[in-house]
Design an enzyme around this catalytic site. Structure first.
Site, mmCIF file in Angstrom:
data_model
loop_
_atom_site.group_PDB
_atom_site.id
_atom_site.type_symbol
_atom_site.label_atom_id
_atom_site.label_comp_id
_atom_site.label_asym_id
_atom_site.label_seq_id
_atom_site.Cartn_x
_atom_site.Cartn_y
_atom_site.Cartn_z
ATOM 1 N N SER A 161 0.827 -1.212 0.000
ATOM 2 C CA SER A 161 0.000 0.000 0.000
ATOM 3 C C SER A 161 0.858 1.257 0.000
ATOM 4 O O SER A 161 1.960 1.264 0.566
ATOM 5 C CB SER A 161 -0.875 -0.023 1.252
ATOM 6 O OG SER A 161 -1.423 1.249 1.491
ATOM 7 N N TYR A 186 -2.066 -0.422 10.105
ATOM 8 C CA TYR A 186 -2.321 -0.967 8.760
ATOM 9 C C TYR A 186 -1.047 -0.877 7.910
ATOM 10 O O TYR A 186 -0.601 -1.856 7.315
ATOM 11 C CB TYR A 186 -3.469 -0.199 8.092
ATOM 12 C CG TYR A 186 -3.619 -0.488 6.620
ATOM 13 C CD1 TYR A 186 -4.019 -1.745 6.166
ATOM 14 C CD2 TYR A 186 -3.355 0.494 5.664
ATOM 15 C CE1 TYR A 186 -4.146 -2.015 4.814
ATOM 16 C CE2 TYR A 186 -3.478 0.235 4.305
ATOM 17 C CZ TYR A 186 -3.876 -1.021 3.887
ATOM 18 O OH TYR A 186 -3.994 -1.285 2.550
HETATM 19 N N1 LIG Z 1 -8.430 -0.095 -2.468
HETATM 20 C C1 LIG Z 1 -7.348 0.631 -2.198
HETATM 21 O O1 LIG Z 1 -7.318 1.847 -2.408
HETATM 22 C C2 LIG Z 1 -6.099 -0.034 -1.669
HETATM 23 C C3 LIG Z 1 -4.971 0.775 -1.444
HETATM 24 C C4 LIG Z 1 -3.819 0.184 -0.961
HETATM 25 C C5 LIG Z 1 -3.771 -1.178 -0.722
HETATM 26 N N2 LIG Z 1 -4.882 -1.935 -0.924
HETATM 27 C C6 LIG Z 1 -4.776 -3.369 -0.644
HETATM 28 O O2 LIG Z 1 -5.246 -4.079 -1.772
HETATM 29 C C7 LIG Z 1 -5.887 -5.290 -1.371
HETATM 30 C C8 LIG Z 1 -7.290 -5.343 -1.917
HETATM 31 O O3 LIG Z 1 -8.008 -4.210 -1.432
HETATM 32 P P1 LIG Z 1 -9.529 -3.930 -1.744
HETATM 33 O O4 LIG Z 1 -9.698 -2.471 -1.855
HETATM 34 O O5 LIG Z 1 -9.980 -4.824 -2.842
HETATM 35 O O6 LIG Z 1 -10.165 -4.383 -0.354
HETATM 36 P P2 LIG Z 1 -11.456 -5.265 -0.052
HETATM 37 O O7 LIG Z 1 -11.686 -5.171 1.418
HETATM 38 O O8 LIG Z 1 -12.571 -4.878 -0.958
HETATM 39 O O9 LIG Z 1 -10.979 -6.726 -0.437
HETATM 40 C C9 LIG Z 1 -10.317 -7.600 0.432
HETATM 41 C C10 LIG Z 1 -11.097 -8.894 0.468
HETATM 42 O O10 LIG Z 1 -10.366 -9.807 1.259
HETATM 43 C C11 LIG Z 1 -11.253 -10.517 2.117
HETATM 44 N N3 LIG Z 1 -10.463 -10.891 3.292
HETATM 45 C C12 LIG Z 1 -10.012 -10.079 4.278
HETATM 46 N N4 LIG Z 1 -9.284 -10.765 5.144
HETATM 47 C C13 LIG Z 1 -9.264 -12.051 4.705
HETATM 48 C C14 LIG Z 1 -8.656 -13.241 5.175
HETATM 49 N N5 LIG Z 1 -7.921 -13.228 6.265
HETATM 50 N N6 LIG Z 1 -8.839 -14.386 4.479
HETATM 51 C C15 LIG Z 1 -9.594 -14.395 3.336
HETATM 52 N N7 LIG Z 1 -10.192 -13.287 2.853
HETATM 53 C C16 LIG Z 1 -10.021 -12.139 3.525
HETATM 54 C C17 LIG Z 1 -12.383 -9.554 2.414
HETATM 55 O O11 LIG Z 1 -13.595 -10.226 2.723
HETATM 56 C C18 LIG Z 1 -12.472 -8.759 1.118
HETATM 57 O O12 LIG Z 1 -13.471 -9.277 0.257
HETATM 58 C C19 LIG Z 1 -5.790 -5.306 0.153
HETATM 59 O O13 LIG Z 1 -4.643 -6.020 0.512
HETATM 60 C C20 LIG Z 1 -5.623 -3.846 0.502
HETATM 61 O O14 LIG Z 1 -4.981 -3.683 1.746
HETATM 62 C C21 LIG Z 1 -6.034 -1.396 -1.396
#
Ligand SMILES: NC(=O)c1ccc[n+]([C@@H]2O[C@H](COP(=O)([O-])OP(=O)(O)OC[C@H]3O[C@@H](n4cnc5c(N)ncnc54)[C@H](O)[C@@H]3O)[C@@H](O)[C@H]2O)c1
Length: 334
Positions: free
Chosen positions: A125, A150
């Site tokens: 991130s 985080y």
């Molecule tokens: N969206 C953003 O702007 C952003 C920015 C930086 C990093 N990220 C990272 O990108 C990745 C995806 O983000 P996103 O926006 O799609 O988030 P999101 O919350 O929509 O997707 C994450 C999914 O993982 C599932 N999950 C969480 N913990 C779990 C576990 N222990 N086992 C199995 N499933 C699990 C959740 O139910 C969810 O559906 C994450 O790692 C997030 O930290 C996202």
């Protein structure tokens, strides 16, 4: 066979959809937790229905079942996008981050190592840049000053990945995503919250009196970057020098990339784009900076451009417009 974790999530579902369209076979897992609306996650899975898509409801923390999953499906590529996301929630529920992001990622690394995965791509991130203010943020910068748990878990994931790349030669690519937005986006993020509040005639909460900048990145640009990287597992960097260690690469098959828009947008301009598309002026409630938040993000994307020709293509106006069209259709709002 490609394994995608967090496949019911915002980014995971879009990546899976694109890879299915390209003819890949996907095994997707997600624990469908209730951090935000479960129906949205289930509806995302609905649009993934395909004879080359298999879904298993499974938690990364369950090491035994994760190992069984790898034995059963024998993926060659792993795209690990499951995590407890969100900066603000990490102040309320820090333990969720250790369990999901540290213990969970550990199980993925172990399974990748044991099953000789060809390429692990995992989500880091932009928040790892923490207290850094030198812009744009570069993967060559030191990132030892996180300002939320985080961010600390994401930085820890990068360190853990390096260890596995070093010890077992596991090719690992960490992607530092910069504020991803677009259709099917997350209800805890600004665009979703602002759109919802404005349409409901409620005030929007503007932190740090609007004096923030974000390198908002449209989901299709993120997906394009991930897809292009799949066939580019990192090689060891022959120029890497322990006397002057480059934090973004290694002698081991390990690489970090920023994946952002390379164009920071002022929060107030972002809000204006939403107001313009909706044709409604938002009532604004100005609040101080939230703990854990950073003032600005701005991605240096040169490495990714060089490696795979990555070039973000979506302007903020187009991206916001596409999100709002989706929101209105999904929630049946006029
Ligand atoms: N969206 C953003 O702007 C952003 C920015 C930086 C990093 N990220 C990272 O990108 C990745 C995806 O983000 P996103 O926006 O799609 O988030 P999101 O919350 O929509 O997707 C994450 C999914 O993982 C599932 N999950 C969480 N913990 C779990 C576990 N222990 N086992 C199995 N499933 C699990 C959740 O139910 C969810 O559906 C994450 O790692 C997030 O930290 C996202």
């Amino acid at each position: 066979m490609i394994l995608i974790t967090g496949v019911a999530g915002f980014i995971g579902s879009h990546v899976a959809k694109r890879l299915l369209e390209e003819g890949h076979t996907i095994i997707g897992i997600d624990n469908i937790n209730d951090y935000y609306n479960v129906k949205l996650k289930k509806d995302r899975l609905h649009f993934l229905q395909h004879n080359r898509f298999t879904f298993e409801q499974l938690e990364r923390e369950d090491g035994e079942r994760i190992n069984e999953l790898f034995t059963t499906y024998r993926p060659s590529i792993v795209i690990d996008l499951a995590a407890q996301a969100g900066v603000r929630y990490s102040l309320e529920n820090p333990h969720a981050y250790i369990n999901s992001n540290i213990v969970g990622f550990m199980n993925i690394l172990e399974a990748c190592q044991q099953h000789e995965i060809e390429h692990l791509i995992y989500a880091s991130s932009s928040s790892v840049y923490g207290a850094n203010t030198k812009m744009p943020f570069s993967v060559r910068d030191n990132v030892d000053h996180p300002v939320s748990l985080y961010a600390a878990t994401k930085k820890a994931n990068e360190l853990m990945a390096h260890t596995y790349s070093h010890l077992y030669g596991l090719p690992s690519t960490g992607l530092r995503f910069f504020t991803v937005y677009g259709p099917w986006g997350r209800p805890d993020m600004a665009l979703f919250r602002f759109t919802k509040a404005i349409l409901e005639g409620k005030p929007i909460q503007v932190y740090n009196n609007g004096k923030m900048k974000r390198d908002f990145t449209y989901i299709d640009d993120i997906v394009e970057g991930i897809v292009r990287l799949i066939d580019h597992p990192p090689q060891g960097n022959l120029d890497w020098n322990g006397e002057k260690p480059d934090p973004g690469s290694s002698y081991a098959p390990y690489k970090l990339y920023n994946i952002g828009n390379n164009t920071p947008v002022k929060l107030m301009d972002f809000i204006t784009a939403i107001e313009k598309k909706l044709g409604i002026s938002a009532e604004k409630e100005y609040l101080p900076l939230q703990d854990g938040d950073v003032l600005a993000t701005y991605a240096d994307i040169e490495d990714l451009s060089e490696a795979v020709g990555y070039k973000p293509r979506t302007s903020i106006e187009d991206g916001v417009s596409k999100f709002i069209d989706w929101y209105k259709a999904y929630y049946k709002v006029e």
